[in-house]
Motif scaffolding. Structure first.
Motif, PDB file in Angstrom:
ATOM      1  N   ARG A 177      -0.335  10.405  -9.867  1.00 24.53           N
ATOM      2  CA  ARG A 177      -1.570  10.973 -10.334  1.00 24.53           C
ATOM      3  C   ARG A 177      -2.911  10.168 -10.379  1.00 24.53           C
ATOM      4  O   ARG A 177      -3.950  10.077  -9.998  1.00 24.53           O
ATOM      5  N   LYS A 178      -2.138   8.915 -11.003  1.00 25.31           N
ATOM      6  CA  LYS A 178      -3.265   7.634 -11.475  1.00 25.31           C
ATOM      7  C   LYS A 178      -3.704   7.013 -10.035  1.00 25.31           C
ATOM      8  O   LYS A 178      -4.811   6.775 -10.098  1.00 25.31           O
ATOM      9  N   THR A 179      -3.025   7.218  -9.072  1.00 28.40           N
ATOM     10  CA  THR A 179      -3.230   6.567  -7.770  1.00 28.40           C
ATOM     11  C   THR A 179      -4.390   7.642  -7.151  1.00 28.40           C
ATOM     12  O   THR A 179      -5.370   6.870  -6.518  1.00 28.40           O
ATOM     13  N   ILE A 207      -6.414  13.773  -2.763  1.00 27.25           N
ATOM     14  CA  ILE A 207      -7.819  13.508  -3.329  1.00 27.25           C
ATOM     15  C   ILE A 207      -8.628  14.708  -2.691  1.00 27.25           C
ATOM     16  O   ILE A 207      -9.218  15.356  -3.595  1.00 27.25           O
ATOM     17  N   TRP A 259      -6.439   9.235  -8.666  1.00 30.79           N
ATOM     18  CA  TRP A 259      -7.565   9.245  -9.570  1.00 30.79           C
ATOM     19  C   TRP A 259      -8.466   7.839  -9.421  1.00 30.79           C
ATOM     20  O   TRP A 259      -9.858   7.800  -9.187  1.00 30.79           O
ATOM     21  N   ARG A 260      -7.729   6.845  -9.143  1.00 34.09           N
ATOM     22  CA  ARG A 260      -8.260   5.495  -8.755  1.00 34.09           C
ATOM     23  C   ARG A 260      -8.805   5.251  -7.465  1.00 34.09           C
ATOM     24  O   ARG A 260      -9.843   4.726  -7.154  1.00 34.09           O
ATOM     25  N   TRP A 294      -7.525  15.736 -12.025  1.00 30.23           N
ATOM     26  CA  TRP A 294      -6.591  14.824 -11.556  1.00 30.23           C
ATOM     27  C   TRP A 294      -5.295  14.879 -11.948  1.00 30.23           C
ATOM     28  O   TRP A 294      -4.162  14.988 -11.257  1.00 30.23           O
ATOM     29  N   ARG A 298       0.945  -1.261  -0.004  1.00 31.42           N
ATOM     30  CA  ARG A 298      -0.301   0.229   0.160  1.00 31.42           C
ATOM     31  C   ARG A 298       0.796   1.218  -0.039  1.00 31.42           C
ATOM     32  O   ARG A 298       2.021   1.397   0.312  1.00 31.42           O
TER      33      ARG A 298
END
Length: 64
Positions: A59-61, A39, A63-64, A49, A29
């Protein structure tokens, strides 16, 4: 830390932490406090994002 960025306080994170998963498998994690702060930053700023500051991690983390 940048003054324009949002960061959860110790107290805020302490209240959220019991609700985070603890029995995850696979990939290690990421820093939950950093990601949640990112976030909230994006949501409060109204930005995209992809434009999130790199201080919050991938950034993808966020967003997801």
């Amino acid at each position: 830390m940048n003054r324009d960025h949002f960061w959860l306080t110790e107290e805020q994170f302490r209240r959220i932490e019991p609700h985070l998963p603890t029995d995850t498998r696979g990939k290690e994690r990421v820093d939950d406090r950093r990601v949640i702060s990112g976030i909230v930053h994006v949501l409060k700023s109204g930005g995209r994002w992809v434009d999130a500051p790199p201080d919050y991690g991938p950034r993808k983390t966020l967003w997801r």
